[in-house]
Design a protein around this motif. Structure first.
Motif, PDB file in Angstrom:
ATOM      1  N   LEU A   1       0.803  -1.212   0.000  1.00 36.35           N
ATOM      2  CA  LEU A   1       0.000   0.000   0.000  1.00 36.35           C
ATOM      3  C   LEU A   1       0.845   1.275   0.000  1.00 36.35           C
ATOM      4  CD1 LEU A   1      -2.802  -1.026   2.528  1.00 36.35           C
ATOM      5  CD2 LEU A   1      -2.778  -1.254   0.031  1.00 36.35           C
ATOM      6  N   ALA A   2       2.117   1.180   0.350  1.00 36.83           N
ATOM      7  CA  ALA A   2       2.943   2.378   0.430  1.00 36.83           C
ATOM      8  C   ALA A   2       4.402   1.990   0.257  1.00 36.83           C
ATOM      9  CB  ALA A   2       2.734   3.076   1.780  1.00 36.83           C
ATOM     10  N   PRO A   3       5.198   2.878  -0.301  1.00 36.50           N
ATOM     11  CA  PRO A   3       6.623   2.560  -0.482  1.00 36.50           C
ATOM     12  C   PRO A   3       7.386   2.565   0.837  1.00 36.50           C
ATOM     13  CG  PRO A   3       6.146   4.792  -1.211  1.00 36.50           C
ATOM     14  CD  PRO A   3       4.830   4.167  -0.896  1.00 36.50           C
ATOM     15  N   PHE A   4       8.283   1.595   0.956  1.00 35.57           N
ATOM     16  CA  PHE A   4       9.131   1.486   2.132  1.00 35.57           C
ATOM     17  C   PHE A   4      10.225   2.550   2.073  1.00 35.57           C
ATOM     18  CE2 PHE A   4      13.062  -0.304   3.952  1.00 35.57           C
ATOM     19  CZ  PHE A   4      12.650  -0.510   5.253  1.00 35.57           C
ATOM     20  N   ILE A   5      10.463   3.238   3.197  1.00 36.42           N
ATOM     21  CA  ILE A   5      11.498   4.269   3.246  1.00 36.42           C
ATOM     22  C   ILE A   5      12.768   3.715   3.906  1.00 36.42           C
ATOM     23  CG2 ILE A   5      12.127   6.560   4.087  1.00 36.42           C
ATOM     24  CD1 ILE A   5       9.150   7.232   4.139  1.00 36.42           C
ATOM     25  N   THR A   6      12.617   3.238   5.140  1.00 38.58           N
ATOM     26  CA  THR A   6      13.793   2.769   5.864  1.00 38.58           C
ATOM     27  C   THR A   6      13.374   1.916   7.043  1.00 38.58           C
ATOM     28  OG1 THR A   6      15.856   3.481   6.925  1.00 38.58           O
ATOM     29  CG2 THR A   6      13.879   4.748   7.456  1.00 38.58           C
ATOM     30  N   ALA A   7      14.318   1.179   7.600  1.00 44.86           N
ATOM     31  CA  ALA A   7      14.118   0.414   8.829  1.00 44.86           C
ATOM     32  C   ALA A   7      14.917   1.091   9.935  1.00 44.86           C
ATOM     33  CB  ALA A   7      14.569  -1.034   8.647  1.00 44.86           C
ATOM     34  N   LEU A   8      14.324   1.133  11.116  1.00 50.19           N
ATOM     35  CA  LEU A   8      14.976   1.787  12.253  1.00 50.19           C
ATOM     36  C   LEU A   8      15.078   0.823  13.430  1.00 50.19           C
ATOM     37  CD1 LEU A   8      13.128   5.246  12.293  1.00 50.19           C
ATOM     38  CD2 LEU A   8      15.352   4.725  11.260  1.00 50.19           C
ATOM     39  N   VAL A   9      16.047   1.099  14.279  1.00 49.24           N
ATOM     40  CA  VAL A   9      16.153   0.435  15.570  1.00 49.24           C
ATOM     41  C   VAL A   9      16.131   1.520  16.631  1.00 49.24           C
ATOM     42  CG1 VAL A   9      17.577  -0.977  17.101  1.00 49.24           C
ATOM     43  CG2 VAL A   9      17.464  -1.519  14.658  1.00 49.24           C
ATOM     44  N   ARG A  10      15.183   1.436  17.532  1.00 50.10           N
ATOM     45  CA  ARG A  10      15.097   2.400  18.628  1.00 50.10           C
ATOM     46  C   ARG A  10      15.571   1.735  19.922  1.00 50.10           C
ATOM     47  NH1 ARG A  10      12.516   7.227  18.074  1.00 50.10           N
ATOM     48  NH2 ARG A  10      11.451   7.605  16.084  1.00 50.10           N
ATOM     49  N   ILE A  11      16.435   2.431  20.656  1.00 45.81           N
ATOM     50  CA  ILE A  11      17.002   1.942  21.909  1.00 45.81           C
ATOM     51  C   ILE A  11      16.572   2.876  23.032  1.00 45.81           C
ATOM     52  CG2 ILE A  11      19.147   1.443  23.157  1.00 45.81           C
ATOM     53  CD1 ILE A  11      18.636  -0.518  20.963  1.00 45.81           C
ATOM     54  N   TRP A  12      16.228   2.277  24.170  1.00 48.30           N
ATOM     55  CA  TRP A  12      15.841   3.109  25.315  1.00 48.30           C
ATOM     56  C   TRP A  12      17.070   3.806  25.881  1.00 48.30           C
ATOM     57  CZ3 TRP A  12      11.698   5.305  26.943  1.00 48.30           C
ATOM     58  CH2 TRP A  12      11.633   5.845  28.230  1.00 48.30           C
ATOM     59  N   ASP A  13      17.007   5.126  25.917  1.00 47.20           N
ATOM     60  CA  ASP A  13      18.097   5.948  26.443  1.00 47.20           C
ATOM     61  C   ASP A  13      17.769   6.285  27.894  1.00 47.20           C
ATOM     62  OD1 ASP A  13      19.839   8.079  27.142  1.00 47.20           O
ATOM     63  OD2 ASP A  13      20.101   8.597  25.029  1.00 47.20           O
ATOM     64  N   GLU A  14      18.438   5.624  28.823  1.00 46.16           N
ATOM     65  CA  GLU A  14      18.078   5.786  30.239  1.00 46.16           C
ATOM     66  C   GLU A  14      18.295   7.197  30.764  1.00 46.16           C
ATOM     67  OE1 GLU A  14      18.854   3.460  34.469  1.00 46.16           O
ATOM     68  OE2 GLU A  14      19.444   2.558  32.561  1.00 46.16           O
ATOM     69  N   PRO A  15      19.443   7.855  30.473  1.00 46.48           N
ATOM     70  CA  PRO A  15      19.608   9.228  30.986  1.00 46.48           C
ATOM     71  C   PRO A  15      18.532  10.182  30.468  1.00 46.48           C
ATOM     72  CG  PRO A  15      21.721   8.324  30.304  1.00 46.48           C
ATOM     73  CD  PRO A  15      20.670   7.367  29.830  1.00 46.48           C
ATOM     74  N   ARG A  16      18.144  10.037  29.198  1.00 45.18           N
ATOM     75  CA  ARG A  16      17.122  10.918  28.637  1.00 45.18           C
ATOM     76  C   ARG A  16      15.715  10.444  28.947  1.00 45.18           C
ATOM     77  NH1 ARG A  16      18.225  10.839  22.481  1.00 45.18           N
ATOM     78  NH2 ARG A  16      16.151  11.772  22.535  1.00 45.18           N
ATOM     79  N   CYS A  17      15.587   9.199  29.385  1.00 44.46           N
ATOM     80  CA  CYS A  17      14.290   8.574  29.652  1.00 44.46           C
ATOM     81  C   CYS A  17      13.401   8.673  28.423  1.00 44.46           C
ATOM     82  CB  CYS A  17      13.611   9.215  30.878  1.00 44.46           C
ATOM     83  SG  CYS A  17      12.406   8.128  31.688  1.00 44.46           S
ATOM     84  N   ASP A  18      13.972   8.255  27.277  1.00 51.11           N
ATOM     85  CA  ASP A  18      13.273   8.373  26.005  1.00 51.11           C
ATOM     86  C   ASP A  18      13.885   7.375  25.027  1.00 51.11           C
ATOM     87  OD1 ASP A  18      11.562   9.246  24.081  1.00 51.11           O
ATOM     88  OD2 ASP A  18      12.311  11.318  24.021  1.00 51.11           O
ATOM     89  N   TYR A  19      13.133   7.069  23.958  1.00 49.92           N
ATOM     90  CA  TYR A  19      13.675   6.230  22.892  1.00 49.92           C
ATOM     91  C   TYR A  19      14.481   7.087  21.922  1.00 49.92           C
ATOM     92  CZ  TYR A  19      10.871   2.112  24.092  1.00 49.92           C
ATOM     93  OH  TYR A  19      10.344   1.010  24.720  1.00 49.92           O
ATOM     94  N   ARG A  20      15.646   6.608  21.523  1.00 53.09           N
ATOM     95  CA  ARG A  20      16.435   7.272  20.489  1.00 53.09           C
ATOM     96  C   ARG A  20      16.701   6.287  19.367  1.00 53.09           C
ATOM     97  NH1 ARG A  20      21.770   5.708  20.596  1.00 53.09           N
ATOM     98  NH2 ARG A  20      22.500   4.715  22.518  1.00 53.09           N
ATOM     99  N   VAL A  21      16.904   6.835  18.186  1.00 54.38           N
ATOM    100  CA  VAL A  21      17.191   6.000  17.024  1.00 54.38           C
ATOM    101  C   VAL A  21      18.656   5.611  17.059  1.00 54.38           C
ATOM    102  CG1 VAL A  21      17.266   5.919  14.510  1.00 54.38           C
ATOM    103  CG2 VAL A  21      15.381   7.081  15.665  1.00 54.38           C
ATOM    104  N   LEU A  22      18.914   4.317  16.942  1.00 53.53           N
ATOM    105  CA  LEU A  22      20.288   3.826  16.934  1.00 53.53           C
ATOM    106  C   LEU A  22      20.912   4.173  15.590  1.00 53.53           C
ATOM    107  CD1 LEU A  22      22.337   2.167  18.618  1.00 53.53           C
ATOM    108  CD2 LEU A  22      21.551   0.151  17.386  1.00 53.53           C
ATOM    109  N   ALA A  23      22.007   4.917  15.622  1.00 49.87           N
ATOM    110  CA  ALA A  23      22.662   5.348  14.389  1.00 49.87           C
ATOM    111  C   ALA A  23      23.330   4.173  13.686  1.00 49.87           C
ATOM    112  CB  ALA A  23      23.695   6.432  14.707  1.00 49.87           C
TER     113      ALA A  23
END
Length: 319
Positions: A297-319
């Motif tokens: 139904l839609a073109p694929f752009i990219t795949a991401l991995v999100r890791i929990w960043d404990e100091p920020r208390c938020d998810y960040r994208v793993l580079a």
């Protein structure tokens, strides 16, 4: 391209923050192993991003879950899994019984101490099963989805166990000459007798199901099947001030819900699950259902991995 990702990630982030508060509460009541598992639940998320009409939609394709009974992240995944199973079952029943009306029944037991609530849940299960074998109910009810829920009074510490039931009724249920109609007074009297105590509060509500516009039946299914307890009974605070989890609420809810069957299907709903060869929605051993997306139904752009960043208390994208 506009991004429509934050709402989804914000919900996952909030649940992760709540799970960390739950982990602390579990540790405080001596559940060290569970506290460790919940603390590390969904520290990694695998996602795919698609271009949907110029909007970047992020779809969860893999999550690494603890599957703890009270974990808010796993509770959300469990609700999605339940609906992924129950919606096709409901659609199948509607096709095979197109003239069947539906009702939402709420059957209560009353306030109990945590020590008494296990017996209350057992009485609710037996209280539901036995009347359904009675000829009056067999003539009226084609099948049901029954889900247990336990709420907690934070002031008194008392628990309130009850059952939500989505009930499919005989097509001639409302025809006077058919003699199949069950009144609220009749259900209340039968229910009180089966659970062994007088019950004043029950609810029997008719559900409208329309093919066009909002579907009241599907909304009722969401309400019936979404949780065995309310998150508000466990957590206080917010994302800014921080989340707190009540250790005593955790202790009491674990005591009554652990190893307890929380959802059951009967009659036409059970038969539909068997015919469709779908898993038991109450089985936590079955796989989680992640976000569903048809890549055609839609073109694929990219795949991401999100890791929990404990100091920020938020998810960040793993580079």
């Amino acid at each position: 391209m506009r991004h429509n990702r934050r709402n989804k990630i914000d919900r996952l982030t909030q649940n992760k923050r709540r799970s960390l508060a739950l982990s602390l509460a579990l540790d405080q009541i001596g559940e060290a192993k569970a506290a460790h598992n919940v603390g590390y639940c969904q520290t990694r998320l695998d996602t795919d991003v698609f271009d949907v009409g110029g909007i970047a939609e992020e779809i969860v394709t893999g999550r690494y879950s603890c599957k703890h009974l009270l974990c808010p992240q796993c509770q959300a995944a469990r609700a999605a899994r339940n609906l992924a199973v129950l919606v096709p079952i409901l659609d199948h029943v509607r096709k095979t019984e197109p003239n069947a009306p539906f009702q939402h029944w709420t059957l209560t037991f009353g306030a109990t101490t945590p020590g008494e609530t296990g017996q209350a849940l057992g009485a609710i299960s037996k209280g539901w099963t036995q009347p359904m074998r009675n000829s009056a109910y067999r003539a009226a009810v084609l099948g049901s989805i029954r889900c247990l829920e336990v709420t907690r009074n934070d002031v008194t510490g008392l628990l309130h166990a009850h059952a939500h039931c989505l009930v499919a009724l005989h097509p001639r249920y409302y025809a006077k000459e058919a003699g199949r109609y069950v009144t609220a007074d009749q259900l209340r009297a039968d229910w009180s007798r089966k659970v062994g105590r007088p019950v004043s509060q029950i609810h029997m509500g008719a559900i409208g199901a329309r093919d066009d516009g909002p579907d009241g039946l599907r909304q009722a299914l969401v309400e019936v099947a979404k949780y065995a307890f309310k998150p508000t009974d466990l957590y206080s605070g917010d994302d800014n001030a921080g989340w707190r989890c009540n250790p005593e609420a955790v202790r009491s809810l674990l005591g009554v819900l652990r190893r307890r069957r929380k959802m059951s299907l009967s009659g036409v709903f059970y038969e539909a699950r068997q015919q469709l060869k779908l898993p038991d929605p109450d089985d936590d051993g079955s796989p989680d259902f992640d976000d569903i997306h048809d890549p055609r139904l839609a073109p694929f752009i990219t795949a991401l991995v999100r890791i929990w960043d404990e100091p920020r208390c938020d998810y960040r994208v793993l580079a």
